[in-house]
Design an enzyme around this catalytic site. Sequence first.
Site, PDB file in Angstrom:
ATOM      1  N   SER A  22       0.850  -1.246  -0.100  1.00 49.69           N
ATOM      2  CA  SER A  22      -0.168  -0.094   0.038  1.00 49.69           C
ATOM      3  C   SER A  22       0.778   1.172  -0.019  1.00 49.69           C
ATOM      4  O   SER A  22       1.721   1.492   0.883  1.00 49.69           O
ATOM      5  CB  SER A  22      -0.875   0.097   1.304  1.00 49.69           C
ATOM      6  N   HIS A  31      -3.531   0.373  -4.580  1.00 51.22           N
ATOM      7  CA  HIS A  31      -3.065  -0.817  -5.271  1.00 51.22           C
ATOM      8  C   HIS A  31      -3.501  -0.496  -6.872  1.00 51.22           C
ATOM      9  O   HIS A  31      -4.629  -0.670  -7.047  1.00 51.22           O
ATOM     10  CB  HIS A  31      -3.698  -2.000  -4.518  1.00 51.22           C
ATOM     11  N   HIS A  59      -5.554  -9.116  -0.571  1.00 51.18           N
ATOM     12  CA  HIS A  59      -5.217  -9.514   0.774  1.00 51.18           C
ATOM     13  C   HIS A  59      -6.286 -10.509   1.254  1.00 51.18           C
ATOM     14  O   HIS A  59      -7.128 -10.557   0.800  1.00 51.18           O
ATOM     15  CB  HIS A  59      -5.341  -8.304   1.484  1.00 51.18           C
ATOM     16  N   TYR A  66      -7.964 -10.391   3.759  1.00 47.20           N
ATOM     17  CA  TYR A  66      -9.274  -9.828   4.327  1.00 47.20           C
ATOM     18  C   TYR A  66     -10.349  -9.647   2.989  1.00 47.20           C
ATOM     19  O   TYR A  66     -11.294  -9.216   3.327  1.00 47.20           O
ATOM     20  CB  TYR A  66      -9.090  -8.519   4.976  1.00 47.20           C
ATOM     21  N   GLU A  67      -9.707  -9.575   1.996  1.00 43.05           N
ATOM     22  CA  GLU A  67     -10.677  -9.433   0.765  1.00 43.05           C
ATOM     23  C   GLU A  67     -11.622 -10.789   0.720  1.00 43.05           C
ATOM     24  O   GLU A  67     -12.675 -10.283  -0.088  1.00 43.05           O
ATOM     25  CB  GLU A  67     -10.061  -9.234  -0.561  1.00 43.05           C
ATOM     26  N   ALA A  97       3.201  -1.972   4.589  1.00 41.29           N
ATOM     27  CA  ALA A  97       3.094  -0.946   5.428  1.00 41.29           C
ATOM     28  C   ALA A  97       2.767  -1.866   6.523  1.00 41.29           C
ATOM     29  O   ALA A  97       2.028  -2.993   6.474  1.00 41.29           O
ATOM     30  CB  ALA A  97       1.992  -0.150   5.132  1.00 41.29           C
ATOM     31  N   MET A 126      -1.028  -6.946   7.255  1.00 40.33           N
ATOM     32  CA  MET A 126      -2.141  -7.542   6.794  1.00 40.33           C
ATOM     33  C   MET A 126      -1.844  -8.212   5.404  1.00 40.33           C
ATOM     34  O   MET A 126      -2.556  -8.687   4.599  1.00 40.33           O
ATOM     35  CB  MET A 126      -3.414  -6.728   6.415  1.00 40.33           C
ATOM     36  N   SER A 127      -0.554  -8.629   5.291  1.00 39.71           N
ATOM     37  CA  SER A 127      -0.170  -9.225   3.818  1.00 39.71           C
ATOM     38  C   SER A 127       1.180  -9.945   4.177  1.00 39.71           C
ATOM     39  O   SER A 127       1.396 -10.279   5.379  1.00 39.71           O
ATOM     40  CB  SER A 127       0.214  -8.049   2.874  1.00 39.71           C
ATOM     41  N   ASN A 143       3.108   3.547  11.407  1.00 39.26           N
ATOM     42  CA  ASN A 143       2.651   3.681  12.729  1.00 39.26           C
ATOM     43  C   ASN A 143       2.969   2.864  13.858  1.00 39.26           C
ATOM     44  O   ASN A 143       3.539   1.902  13.603  1.00 39.26           O
ATOM     45  CB  ASN A 143       1.028   3.885  12.671  1.00 39.26           C
ATOM     46  N   HIS A 174      -6.379   4.047   7.520  1.00 39.17           N
ATOM     47  CA  HIS A 174      -5.773   3.740   6.169  1.00 39.17           C
ATOM     48  C   HIS A 174      -5.332   4.853   5.549  1.00 39.17           C
ATOM     49  O   HIS A 174      -4.162   5.006   4.655  1.00 39.17           O
ATOM     50  CB  HIS A 174      -6.740   3.014   5.254  1.00 39.17           C
TER      51      HIS A 174
HETATM   52  N1  HPA Z   1      -1.917  -3.017  11.843  1.00 42.64           N
HETATM   53  C1  HPA Z   1      -2.127  -3.903  10.976  1.00 42.64           C
HETATM   54  N2  HPA Z   1      -1.809  -3.609   9.654  1.00 42.64           N
HETATM   55  C2  HPA Z   1      -1.313  -2.408   9.382  1.00 42.64           C
HETATM   56  C3  HPA Z   1      -0.893  -1.409  10.611  1.00 42.64           C
HETATM   57  C4  HPA Z   1      -1.175  -1.951  11.720  1.00 42.64           C
HETATM   58  O1  HPA Z   1      -1.093  -1.093  12.901  1.00 42.64           O
HETATM   59  N3  HPA Z   1      -0.430  -0.247   9.982  1.00 42.64           N
HETATM   60  C5  HPA Z   1      -0.198  -0.678   8.606  1.00 42.64           C
HETATM   61  N4  HPA Z   1      -0.758  -1.772   8.229  1.00 42.64           N
END
Ligand code: HPA
Length: 277
Positions: A27, A58, A80, A82-83, A110, A208-209, A232, A244
């Site tokens: 991302s 994406h 992903h 989650y999709e 990320a 998440m990947s 973060n 996001h």
């Molecule tokens: N958690 C899960 N996925 C993420 C995060 C997070 O804090 N930051 C970027 N992708």
Amino acid sequence: MTAARAASEIKVRAPGRLPRVGIVLGSGLGGVAERVEDAVAIPYGELPGFPQPGVEGHAGRLVVGRLAGTEVAVLQGRVHAYEGTGFAALRTAIRALKLAGVETLVLTCAAGSLRTEVGPGRLMVVADHINMLGTNPLVGPNDDAFGPRFPSLTDAWDPDLRARLSAAGAALGIPMAEGVYAAWLGPSFETPAEVRMLKLLGADAVGMSMVPECIIARHCGLRVAGCAVITNLGVGLGDGPVDHAHTLRTAAAAAVDLERLLVGFVEGWTEGDGGQP
Ligand code: HPA
């Protein structure tokens, strides 16, 4: 076999190319695809069985060309867990790269940091992973043409390639961290309690990947390296909420370092490179 058809299509569209290194961009990290020279860009929609990504950030295309003199195939945009579309398209994409000549796969994403001293904007080389997805991309009948029913994940994240990534970062003056990446299903972010749990379990970053791709790639014998861009601190470890839009903004800023790192990583790549720094 869909992966073979996709690989044939890649060979038709990018004739004479033999990509050695595959790169998956996460991302907001698509920038490195712009640095590929003599690039042939193929939308996923034109490759049999490829994913049709739907999330902001994406683009969904394969870029074949040269990065710092090395033949690469860049997957810009991923699917992903989650999709909820399953893993068949992801298996096809990675196996097609393998059939097109790729030997090494570099994954990027990320991620949230679980270590307060590794803050937003930092890059973390993946040393190992914890799969918290509750599933595995190889569930289902095994395709023996690609790999064994029960693949090993010892050194899933190749130690030589990790060293090469860290050395490339050091040479460029980019402060690098290294750690364990936990894959979280999402799409909701973790709760503060879940972040504390992941820390207790030994994770250093959460996203998440990457983990499904690593497993599929190791199954078919690709060597894997990974780098998480910390956007973060994990929920509850920093001041603010995680969203996001913030992830994309911070990823874009840190993407400059990631681009330099990837260029440094592939520079001077030689045939069958052992990944030695
Ligand atoms: N958690 C899960 N996925 C993420 C995060 C997070 O804090 N930051 C970027 N992708």
